[in-house]
Design an enzyme around this catalytic site. Structure first.
Site, short mmCIF file in Angstrom:
data_model
loop_
_atom_site.label_atom_id
_atom_site.label_comp_id
_atom_site.label_asym_id
_atom_site.label_seq_id
_atom_site.Cartn_x
_atom_site.Cartn_y
_atom_site.Cartn_z
N ASP A 95 0.85 -1.19 0.00
CA ASP A 95 0.00 0.00 0.00
C ASP A 95 0.88 1.24 0.00
OD1 ASP A 95 0.84 -0.53 2.71
OD2 ASP A 95 -0.67 0.88 3.43
N GLU A 160 0.01 -1.03 5.84
CA GLU A 160 1.06 -0.53 6.74
C GLU A 160 0.90 0.95 6.98
OE1 GLU A 160 4.80 1.21 8.13
OE2 GLU A 160 3.78 1.65 6.26
N GLU A 161 0.56 1.68 5.90
CA GLU A 161 0.50 3.14 6.00
C GLU A 161 -0.68 3.64 6.84
OE1 GLU A 161 2.93 4.80 5.22
OE2 GLU A 161 3.93 4.08 3.41
N ASP A 187 12.39 -1.48 4.13
CA ASP A 187 11.40 -0.40 4.16
C ASP A 187 11.97 0.82 4.89
OD1 ASP A 187 8.94 0.81 3.68
OD2 ASP A 187 7.99 -0.03 5.47
N1 BES Z 1 8.70 2.92 5.51
C1 BES Z 1 8.09 3.82 6.41
C2 BES Z 1 8.77 3.93 7.74
C3 BES Z 1 10.21 4.40 7.74
C4 BES Z 1 10.73 5.18 6.73
C5 BES Z 1 11.01 4.04 8.78
C6 BES Z 1 12.06 5.57 6.78
C7 BES Z 1 12.30 4.46 8.84
C8 BES Z 1 12.84 5.22 7.83
C9 BES Z 1 6.65 3.39 6.61
O1 BES Z 1 5.99 3.05 5.43
C10 BES Z 1 5.86 4.51 7.19
O2 BES Z 1 5.78 5.54 6.57
N2 BES Z 1 5.23 4.28 8.32
C11 BES Z 1 4.32 5.20 8.89
C12 BES Z 1 3.67 4.51 10.02
C13 BES Z 1 2.27 4.45 10.09
C14 BES Z 1 1.73 3.75 11.27
C15 BES Z 1 1.42 5.46 9.50
C16 BES Z 1 5.03 6.39 9.46
O3 BES Z 1 6.15 6.27 9.97
O4 BES Z 1 4.45 7.48 9.40
MN MN Z 2 7.14 1.87 4.25
MN MN Z 3 5.39 5.00 4.48
#
Ligand code: BES
Ligand code: MN
Ligand code: MN
Length: 475
Positions: A95, A160-161, A187
């Site tokens: 996603d 995940e997002e 990721d």
């Molecule tokens: N891949 C990211 C997380 C990430 C990016 C970790 C770069 C470390 C370095 C992931 O897809 C993401 O964006 N996660 C969301 C979490 C979520 C619960 C909405 C975030 O961190 O905002």
């Molecule tokens: Mn991600």
């Molecule tokens: Mn992300």
């Protein structure tokens, strides 16, 4: 199928010979606008799941399944024919975040385009491109004689997002289907171009909405202005009360349980190639950095909690002017959590504090949208050595260990529920524009990631199956 592949040469040659095809397939994957947070796109998230499953089946993975859930689907596949070797759990998400603001994109977000050695599209690096590296590494290893050097399970999620609720539920209901010795996740990003990086910590988060209500209905601002409460002003007062000018979060007790990184970790961070002026000018692009001045920038990003406002809704936002006092105003507010903090406790503290600072004449409701725990992963396992060796063979450099400021909710569950370590082995770059316009993935990194994964899986096949009490390495 007793054969165990210990030499990656043929797989690497296959991967190299098929780089163009891998990129074209990735483009097709990226054309599917699998935006998990927008209900109108749920069929696209499903299409992305089907696309991934079809490819896993084609390359020779087994038990390939699109698992429907009350939310977005999961995709599972395995290949468990390397007895006596460890089981590796590959994870990724298909996603993506919404692409807006669309007018800022130089090429449309779902029409992938390669420019200057980068592929531009929403999801290019986060995370379709990095998930595709796993698929291509498995394909390269399987093409020779349909064997893999280790046992592999692959699980990918479609939300995940938006918090990853369904994969967490699946893991709790069917831990045996994800039973493995280590998880490998691509990721995250590299600390700098060409610098192999393992991320060993992620922040957790609570994502909330604060809704402020004033009058029973919208009011004429001339007839009532001066006597009736304005929920937008009240919301602004609440939001500005959450953080002080020095960047400290004002919620009482918020920092009480925050754990500091070890002295060794802080020392390692100080030796990373980080240039604050460069970061300000080229990544952030503002006039100054903000936040707690008593902590370094990397500490602020990786080991301190933070609070951000993502959007404010309600009232009149069209062209022109409308003289109205809106009946309600809503803000999207999140906090990032670090080790020592829990989502439940943080949410309680936020709620109580918002109640305490809500201006008279208005009411505020704080709603939790999603949450996830912070995680710090130990490096005392032989898979870390296999990963660093693999990346040294590809990049010619020793791996740096960093944390990430972002969150990947399921990683904490791998640790807590499955009891396995995770290798956060990512190949993004700091300026890849995740969640922003013009997201990109460096094409050379895409290929280097495939090669690193081929080498890692091969080296992992030389490790004896670890027992929780005694992990041995034959590297
Ligand atoms: N891949 C990211 C997380 C990430 C990016 C970790 C770069 C470390 C370095 C992931 O897809 C993401 O964006 N996660 C969301 C979490 C979520 C619960 C909405 C975030 O961190 O905002
Ligand atoms: Mn991600
Ligand atoms: Mn992300």
């Amino acid at each position: 199928m007793a054969h165990t592949a210990t030499d990656p040469t043929a797989a690497l040659a296959f991967a190299q010979a098929n780089q163009d095809a891998a990129l074209e397939e990735l483009k097709a994957f990226l054309r599917i606008p699998s935006i998990s947070t927008l209900p109108d796109h749920s069929s696209d998230v499903h299409r992305a799941a089907e696309f991934l499953a079809a490819e896993l089946l084609r390359i020779g993975m087994q038990h390939v399944e699109v698992i429907d859930t009350p939310g977005h689907p999961l995709v599972y596949a395995d290949h468990l024919h390397a007895p006596g070797t460890p089981t590796v759990l590959c994870y990724g998400h298909f996603d993506v975040q919404p692409p807006d603001p669309l007018e800022e994109w130089l090429s449309p977000p779902f029409e992938p385009e390669v420019r200057n050695g980068n592929i531009y599209a929403r999801g290019a690096v986060d995370d379709k491109g990095q998930l595709w590296m796993h698929v291509k590494a498995l394909e390269a290893l399987l093409q020779q004689d349909a064997t893999l050097p280790v046992n592999v399970r692959l699980i990918a999620e479609g939300e995940e997002e938006v918090g990853g609720e369904q994969i967490a539920a699946f893991l709790r209901a069917h831990p045996e289907r994800l039973k493995a010795d280590v998880a490998v996740v691509s990721d995250t990003d590299m600390f700098a171009p060409g610098l192999p990086t393992l991320c060993v910590g992620l922040r957790g988060m609570i994502y909330t909405e604060i809704e402020v209500k004033g009058a029973r209905t919208d009011l004429h601002s001339g007839m009532y202005g001066g006597a009736a409460p304005n929920p937008f002003v009240a919301l602004a007062q609440i939001l500005s009360g959450l953080k002080d000018a020095e960047g400290h979060i004002s919620i009482p007790g918020l920092y009480d349980s925050v754990e500091r990184p070890s002295a060794a970790e802080l020392k390692a961070w100080r030796s990373l190639p980080f240039d604050e002026a460069e970061y300000l000018a080229h990544e952030v692009g503002s006039t100054e950095l903000t936040g707690e001045a008593e902590y370094t920038v990397l500490e602020r990003l990786w080991s301190r909690p933070t609070l951000d406002v993502h959007g404010v809704m309600g009232g009149f936002t069209g062209a022109g002017a409308k003289t109205v006092i809106p009946a309600k105003a809503t803000a999207k507010v999140s906090l990032r959590l670090v080790p020592g903090m829990t989502p439940a406790d943080t949410f309680d503290k936020l709620k109580s504090y918002v109640a305490a600072i809500t201006p008279k004449g208005t009411t505020a409701e704080v709603r939790l949208i999603h949450s996830g725990d912070p995680v710090v992963i130990g490096t005392e396992n032989p898979f870390v050595a296999a990963a660093t060796q693999a990346m040294k063979e590809v990049f010619g450099k020793d791996t740096v260990f960093v944390r990430g400021g972002g969150s990947i909710p399921i990683v904490g569950d791998f640790e807590r529920n499955l009891g396995i370590p995770t290798l956060l082995m990512g190949f993004g770059l700091p300026d890849d524009n995740l969640h922003a316009p013009n997201e990109k993935f460096n094409v050379a990194n895409f290929y280097a990631g495939i090669e690193s994964l081929v080498r890692f899986l091969t080296l992992a096949g030389l490790l004896s199956v670890p027992h929780p009490s005694e992990m041995q390495t034959e590297l």
